[in-house]
Design a protein around this motif. Structure first.
Motif, PDB file in Angstrom:
ATOM      1  N   ARG A 133       0.067  -7.130   3.623  1.00 57.92           N
ATOM      2  CA  ARG A 133      -0.289  -7.784   4.884  1.00 57.92           C
ATOM      3  C   ARG A 133       0.987  -8.137   5.622  1.00 57.92           C
ATOM      4  O   ARG A 133       2.010  -8.457   5.010  1.00 57.92           O
ATOM      5  CB  ARG A 133      -1.150  -9.022   4.655  1.00 57.92           C
ATOM      6  N   SER A 134       0.921  -8.085   6.922  1.00 63.09           N
ATOM      7  CA  SER A 134       2.080  -8.383   7.756  1.00 63.09           C
ATOM      8  C   SER A 134       2.293  -9.890   7.808  1.00 63.09           C
ATOM      9  O   SER A 134       1.355 -10.651   8.074  1.00 63.09           O
ATOM     10  CB  SER A 134       1.869  -7.825   9.158  1.00 63.09           C
ATOM     11  N   LEU A 146       6.323  -7.035   5.430  1.00 59.73           N
ATOM     12  CA  LEU A 146       5.038  -7.098   4.741  1.00 59.73           C
ATOM     13  C   LEU A 146       5.181  -7.867   3.439  1.00 59.73           C
ATOM     14  O   LEU A 146       6.234  -7.799   2.783  1.00 59.73           O
ATOM     15  CB  LEU A 146       4.519  -5.693   4.431  1.00 59.73           C
TER      16      LEU A 146
END
Length: 288
Positions: A133-134, A146
């Motif tokens: 996930r960023s 990330l």
């Protein structure tokens, strides 16, 4: 002052006799003192046996490859389930990956179960798919950080900023042309041919927000131009110096004269990388 000695003892010569100069000889040079010999020997050992703390490129590539990952999306109900989007590399605590912002999808199809993932290719094991996930982005320099699930991966060291020069030998490792050549890391070598100012505009008109327009008006930032040929799949990969494998930049864009398909047969040979100092700043913002 040079001293000359007579071979014949003085007692054999008659008083007032003429000495034969042909019998004069230069004595052997005095031997060096013991401390001098020790210093010379020590210097010789240093010159012969001591090497700088750098490695050959094959050793550096072997060190770098486990830290280079594939960035893409996974959706169980589609074919293929995994779709590659670019390259990334592990930084910081081993649970973060740096890449280009444009490598990430604008959005994922959450309803269909599409998720952002990375593939880690560790020696002696099958590819590891990790959810990602960023956690931080830098639109100005097209960078993204990330966070990935699972145990820590081997991270790359970042080169000290301000020490990159034109003509410096560098290499980059990534996944050119996506899965066309197979998901095996490929390394290219070259030099930094120029440090030149550039502006990265948005990919399309929808991304020309007030911040981007202000950036276009206010100026540019320096970017590394390379003489080695990168391909679209290399985007987001590490550019590193060949002595220690420290990252000096992030491969960002390829100068394509025609279409993406044409670059396979007509590569321009000009590639670019974002200086690592901007990644350092992004990691500080994310407390990494």
């Amino acid at each position: 002052m040079e001293l000359w000695h007579l071979i014949s003892p003085a007692s054999t010569e008659a008083p007032g006799s003429r000495r034969d100069d042909s019998r004069k000889v230069r004595p052997a040079a005095p031997m060096a003192s013991a401390p001098g010999l020790w210093r010379a020997a020590a210097l010789l050992v240093l010159l012969v046996f001591v090497r700088p703390a750098v490695a050959d490129l094959p050793e550096v590539i072997e060190q770098v490859k486990p830290s280079v990952v594939v960035v893409g999306t996974y959706q169980r109900t589609r074919s293929p389930q995994f779709m590659m989007r670019g390259t990334g590399f592990v930084v910081g605590d081993g649970r973060h990956v740096a890449t280009n912002l444009h490598v990430l999808p604008d959005k994922t199809n959450d309803t269909a179960g599409e998720v952002l993932v990375i593939l880690a290719l560790l020696p002696g094991s099958s590819p590891q798919q990790r959810a990602a996930r960023s956690v931080a982005v830098d639109k100005t320099h097209d960078l993204a950080l990330l966070q990935v699930d699972g145990p820590a991966l081997p991270a790359l060291a970042l080169h000290h900023p301000g020490q990159v020069r034109e003509g410096q030998s560098v290499a980059f490792t990534g996944f050119p042309i996506g899965a066309v050549l197979g998901l095996s890391p490929v390394t290219h070598r070259g030099i930094i041919s120029a440090v030149t100012p550039i502006v990265l505009p948005g990919a399309n008109a929808r991304q020309l927000d007030p911040r981007v327009i202000q950036r276009l008006r206010s100026g540019s930032f320096d970017i590394y131009q390379l003489d080695a040929t990168a391909y679209p799949g290399n985007s987001g990969g590490p550019l590193y110096e060949v002595g220690r494998g420290e990252v000096v930049g992030i491969i960002n864009m390829v100068f394509v004269k025609e279409t993406k398909e044409a670059i396979l047969s007509k590569p321009s040979g000009i590639s670019f990388a974002i200086p690592v100092q901007f990644l350092r700043e992004l990691m500080r913002e994310a407390n990494q």
